[in-house]
Write an enzyme that holds these catalytic residues in place. Sequence first.
Site, mmCIF file in Angstrom:
data_model
loop_
_atom_site.group_PDB
_atom_site.id
_atom_site.type_symbol
_atom_site.label_atom_id
_atom_site.label_comp_id
_atom_site.label_asym_id
_atom_site.label_seq_id
_atom_site.Cartn_x
_atom_site.Cartn_y
_atom_site.Cartn_z
ATOM 1 N N PRO A 1 2.757 -11.601 -0.727
ATOM 2 C CG PRO A 1 3.397 -11.539 -2.923
ATOM 3 C CD PRO A 1 2.585 -10.823 -1.943
ATOM 4 C CD GLU A 2 6.443 -9.736 4.886
ATOM 5 O OE1 GLU A 2 7.640 -10.009 5.077
ATOM 6 O OE2 GLU A 2 5.847 -8.863 5.502
ATOM 7 N NE ARG B 1 -2.430 -2.697 -4.442
ATOM 8 C CZ ARG B 1 -1.926 -2.193 -3.330
ATOM 9 N NH1 ARG B 1 -1.791 -2.956 -2.268
ATOM 10 N NH2 ARG B 1 -1.549 -0.947 -3.284
#
Length: 270
Positions: free
Chosen positions: A2-3, A110
């Site tokens: 995600p940017e 993560r």
Amino acid sequence: MPELPEVETTRRGIAPHIKGQRVSEVIIRQPKLRWPVPLELVDDLPGKVVQSVERRAKYLLIGFEQGTLIIHLGMSGSLRIVQADQEEGKHDHVDLVLQNGIALRLTDPRRFGAVLWQPKGVEHELLSHLGPEPLSEAFDDQVLVTAAKGRKTAIKQLIMDNKVVVGVGNIYANEALFLSGIHPKRAAGRISEQRLCRLAENIRIVLSRAIQQGGTTLKDFVGGDGKPGYFKQELNVYGRTGECCVNCGSILKEIRLGQRSTVFCPDCQR
DNA sequence: CTAAGGACCTGTCGGC
DNA sequence: TGCCGACAGGTCCTTA
């Protein structure tokens, strides 16, 4: 993944499915994310109605009458709309089940992501020190000029600083600098106003173009078939170390800047 | 105040 | 094939 463009794509994708819906159940399978997921949500959220789905920087803000659910996707998170009874995968940490039979499901291998609750009235600490949105009028040409004044920091690190401007992640920092012909390591304070303005403009261009790309796969994304394909767009430098510069043909170089991989053209970027 | 580095996690990939 | 280190789209927090 995600940017900012992907977070915005996610927002647009989920909003129509959850807006106006009443929460029927909150399932927390793994509360250990960046910060502990507040377990009270399990008892407190059901019965409340989603009023808005907004974004600030890379935070998704799901608004209720009583407060805001803040979601961050971290480095590897994604949100998808699934049927509430769909079997969960290994990294499906949180479900927001809605009365229409669907669930908003947070997946994050993560676990750098976050789910937080902010009661109505006060702005959350995490949001209160953020710089302007890059695609809003608040990000005018003066922002970078002011922020760069007297600074020795590498320009790439300056534009990735959330206090200066939000939402510029590693990929798009690299791309915007390439489009602007600025060396990533150049001291911010030693760049002309004109070039800083060009950089600001390229940040806007690169982000809005990426959002458009995300938009093209919005349907698939929400349908649960996969992730948005915006990054299929032509990237000029990111991930192209050792390949030829699209401008001049020189070999693209990679260095590390603040532990992040930084790719640039040694001839086009000064 | 700025700047640099560590910390949080899991998965994947390249080299030996 | 197996093991090990390096690295991955983020960003807060501590330390100097």
